[in-house]
Design a protein around this motif. Structure first.
Motif, mmCIF file in Angstrom:
data_model
loop_
_atom_site.group_PDB
_atom_site.id
_atom_site.type_symbol
_atom_site.label_atom_id
_atom_site.label_comp_id
_atom_site.label_asym_id
_atom_site.label_seq_id
_atom_site.Cartn_x
_atom_site.Cartn_y
_atom_site.Cartn_z
ATOM 1 N N GLU A 395 2.306 -3.383 10.536
ATOM 2 C CA GLU A 395 1.452 -2.293 10.089
ATOM 3 C C GLU A 395 0.433 -2.685 9.032
ATOM 4 O OE1 GLU A 395 1.092 1.185 11.161
ATOM 5 O OE2 GLU A 395 1.747 -0.187 12.727
ATOM 6 N N VAL A 396 0.658 -3.791 8.342
ATOM 7 C CA VAL A 396 -0.295 -4.230 7.314
ATOM 8 C C VAL A 396 -1.077 -5.419 7.862
ATOM 9 C CG1 VAL A 396 -0.604 -5.066 4.960
ATOM 10 C CG2 VAL A 396 1.268 -3.470 5.487
ATOM 11 N N GLU A 397 -2.373 -5.249 8.018
ATOM 12 C CA GLU A 397 -3.202 -6.367 8.476
ATOM 13 C C GLU A 397 -3.158 -7.447 7.408
ATOM 14 O OE1 GLU A 397 -7.806 -7.418 9.721
ATOM 15 O OE2 GLU A 397 -7.206 -5.330 9.428
ATOM 16 N N PHE A 398 -2.665 -8.618 7.774
ATOM 17 C CA PHE A 398 -2.395 -9.655 6.786
ATOM 18 C C PHE A 398 -3.685 -10.128 6.121
ATOM 19 C CE2 PHE A 398 -0.425 -13.884 5.610
ATOM 20 C CZ PHE A 398 0.416 -13.318 4.680
ATOM 21 N N GLY A 399 -3.734 -9.964 4.819
ATOM 22 C CA GLY A 399 -4.933 -10.270 4.048
ATOM 23 C C GLY A 399 -5.501 -9.030 3.395
ATOM 24 N N SER A 400 -5.232 -7.861 3.988
ATOM 25 C CA SER A 400 -5.737 -6.594 3.454
ATOM 26 C C SER A 400 -4.613 -5.814 2.773
ATOM 27 C CB SER A 400 -6.336 -5.745 4.578
ATOM 28 O OG SER A 400 -7.370 -6.440 5.240
ATOM 29 N N ASP A 401 -4.985 -4.765 2.062
ATOM 30 C CA ASP A 401 -3.995 -3.895 1.436
ATOM 31 C C ASP A 401 -3.344 -3.015 2.497
ATOM 32 O OD1 ASP A 401 -4.834 -4.986 -0.929
ATOM 33 O OD2 ASP A 401 -5.938 -3.234 -1.618
ATOM 34 N N GLY A 402 -2.136 -2.545 2.194
ATOM 35 C CA GLY A 402 -1.448 -1.649 3.119
ATOM 36 C C GLY A 402 -0.586 -0.668 2.346
#
Length: 610
Positions: A395-402
């Protein structure tokens, strides 16, 4: 015609798995195809699954001597407080990357550990009424326990209070000193205790508040030792030009370039006011700055347990790191300070630094200093490690906030693991048990001849591999999930339950359809194993494989054709229990009517309902 086909499929089953059939059994034919008389054809007692224990070929798995080494590190986590979900997220991601690299046949050295020196540690210990050493022992063990619960497969766990680490730090310090890159000077400025760092006024918020911890910085003046960072400005700029992928994701490179171009200042690498740290060589009145100390844990971790601490030996055991995985808040230390320190000491730079985003709660970064952490132990206890690992990586695009939401957590995990994958496997095995005595009638390679699903899955597997290699973990999960979606669509379109009732050629086709779907599930079990290892092992076990086979499988095992005719599948059972939402349970309890009597149902009715 139907009788001849039934006889053919039955004999295929008998030849492929003769131990499941009585020698003198007589054949009875039915129009329903493969629903043979159990009394005549099969023993009354079902055999246990035949586990495939075939060894992986020498060509499949490289020898440890020939294998490429892949060194992966997480940050060394600061032990001022127990681990939180932000720390767990980095480590889960690192573990998925490490497991994928092992599937590729690489010799992986996965390093994690704890950073145990500094002013904050001493203050936290005093507040708890313990010594710094006792405090570090407790919190470091908490990290180890959590990593075990999350199935983290690290190879090295380094503590910066380890004597071998201290020896390597002092040797490194002396090497940089001999290079002429350390000097003594007075320094006065605004200091953030939580960051353990002096701040530039232009970085701060109102009232000199740290933008990360939202607490005022304090005025501090000290006589310290400094590292000549400014001396390496041009070399750092050149490194980014020659190695454009050194910092990832790409937009993080822009941040690093901006810091360097604005002009680098020498930074203090000792503290006169901090007792809990490694003493500066030849000056016991000062301790080495916690970051200068902790960064070297990536190297000291590589030395063997029984070796005498020696910088060169540690370096020759795996340095440089293939990948430093960090949170974006410590990017400056890893992409600017650390490379300059290594240049000064004449050592190679890490190949890549990846700064991922924050996990947020109520729109704010979760952190111990902010007091808004999400408790990872509670999540694992309530939902299990597979659910926690899968949700945050998917669910969290790796590199971005989530952002975390319990409702979304439950919905995603139920939809993907319990329904799309788990339910498909269970339905297929149930049909195989009912109609084929849990035995595969043909090799999966034969079953899929001319089948479009095979081609689609092969493309999705390659897509997942590329995403894993690019650290696009969410997209890798999505590609594997698409295999499950394709399998469900294939099941619904071909409706094997109906074909079995038709008998004849339709029954034979239905039996092949089940082999095709189960082969897809086998591939899912390998391709998703970096993310949800226990879940995938349960799938593999249901397909009749041993744990040893699962532990030695490589990525090449995702090639179509692994399942063989005659393999006996395990008895179908759920591989992932659906998580019940608290709201749903409360609503169900409120609407449930009281039961007047508890009459025992007939056994046959209970079995039918089950």
């Amino acid at each position: 015609m139907a009788a001849r086909i039934n006889y053919s499929v039955q004999n295929t089953l008998c030849l492929l798995n003769p131990l499941n059939y009585p020698v003198n059994a007589k054949t009875t034919h039915f129009k329903t195809g493969l629903n043979f008389s159990k009394n005549l054809i099969f023993p009354r007692k079902l055999k246990r699954p035949t586990f495939c224990t075939c060894a992986v070929s020498n060509n499949d798995r490289q020898s440890s001597e020939a294998a490429e080494t892949f060194v992966l590190t997480t940050p060394l986590y600061y032990v001022n407080a127990p681990p939180h979900m932000g720390s767990a997220y980095t480590t889960i991601a690192a573990d998925a990357i490490a497991r994928f690299q092992r599937l590729l046949g690489k010799k992986v050295i996965f390093v994690t550990g704890t950073d145990e020196h500094g002013e904050k540690i001493a203050a936290a210990a005093a507040a708890a009424g313990s010594t710094p050493s006792q405090h570090c022992d407790v919190i470091s063990q908490a990290y180890k326990t959590l990593w075990k619960d999350l199935e983290i497969s690290h190879d090295k766990f380094i503590r910066t209070t380890d004597p071998k680490h201290e020896g390597i730090v002092k040797e490194f310090y002396s090497r940089v000193l001999d290079k002429g890159d350390i000097y003594r000077a007075d320094y006065e400025g605004l200091y953030c205790v939580n960051c353990e760092e002096y701040k530039d006024e232009k970085e701060l918020l109102d009232n000199n508040c740290c933008p990360m911890h939202l607490k005022p910085c304090i005025e501090r003046k000290e006589d310290n030792y400094f590292f000549a960072l400014s001396k390496y400005q041009k070399q750092l700029e050149e490194n980014l030009r020659q190695n454009p992928n050194f910092v990832q994701p790409p937009f993080r490179t822009n941040e690093v370039q901006s810091w360097i171009k604005s002009g680098l200042k020498d930074f203090s690498i000792s503290r006169a006011s901090v007792d809990w740290g490694i003493p500066v060589p030849n000056d016991n009145k000062q301790t080495i700055y916690v970051w200068f100390d902790a960064l070297l844990g990536y190297i000291s971790a590589l030395s063997a347990e029984k070796e005498q601490p020696d910088l060169q030996t540690a370096v020759s055991s795996g340095w440089p790191a293939s990948l430093h995985l960090i949170g974006k808040d410590i990017l400056r230390f890893h992409a600017v300070y650390w490379p300059a320190m290594l240049m000064s000491a004449g050592l190679d730079l890490p190949k890549k630094v990846f700064g991922h985003g924050f996990l947020t709660k109520d729109g704010m970064k979760m952190g111990k200093s902010l007091g808004n952490t999400l408790e990872p132990n509670e999540l694992v206890h309530n939902f299990g490690s597979d659910a926690v690992r899968y949700f945050f990586l998917r669910e969290v695009e790796f590199g971005s906030d989530g952002d975390y939401s319990e409702e979304r957590f439950i919905n995603i995990v139920n939809a993907h693991l319990a329904n799309t994958i788990g339910n498909l496997l269970n339905r297929t095995l149930g049909l195989l048990k009912k109609n084929c005595q849990s035995t595969l009638v043909v090799d999966s390679a034969v079953a899929a001849e001319g089948n479009a699903l095979k081609d689609a899955i092969e493309k999705l597997v390659e897509k997942a591999r590329i995403h894993y290699e690019n650290l696009s973990l969410s997209s890798a999960c999505e590609a594997v999930l698409e295999i499950g979606n394709a399998g469900n669509a294939y099941m619904d379109e071909n409706a094997p339950w109906t074909r079995f009732k038709q008998g004849g050629a339709a029954s034979e086709a239905a039996a092949k359809d089940l082999v095709v779907i189960l082969e897809a599930m086998r591939i899912v079990a390998i391709a998703l194993s970096p993310v949800a290892p226990s879940f995938c092992w349960r799938i593999y076990e249901q397909l009749g494989y041993s744990k040893d086979h699962f532990n030695t499988v490589t990525w090449s095992g995702t090639k179509w054709g692994g399942l063989k005719g005659g393999q006996v599948m395990a008895q179908p059972k759920p591989v992932f229990a659906r998580i019940e939402n608290k709201t749903e349970l409360e609503d169900e309890a409120a609407t449930r009517k009281p039961v007047k009597s508890k009459q025992k149902k007939p056994q046959a009715q209970v079995a039918a309902e089950g």
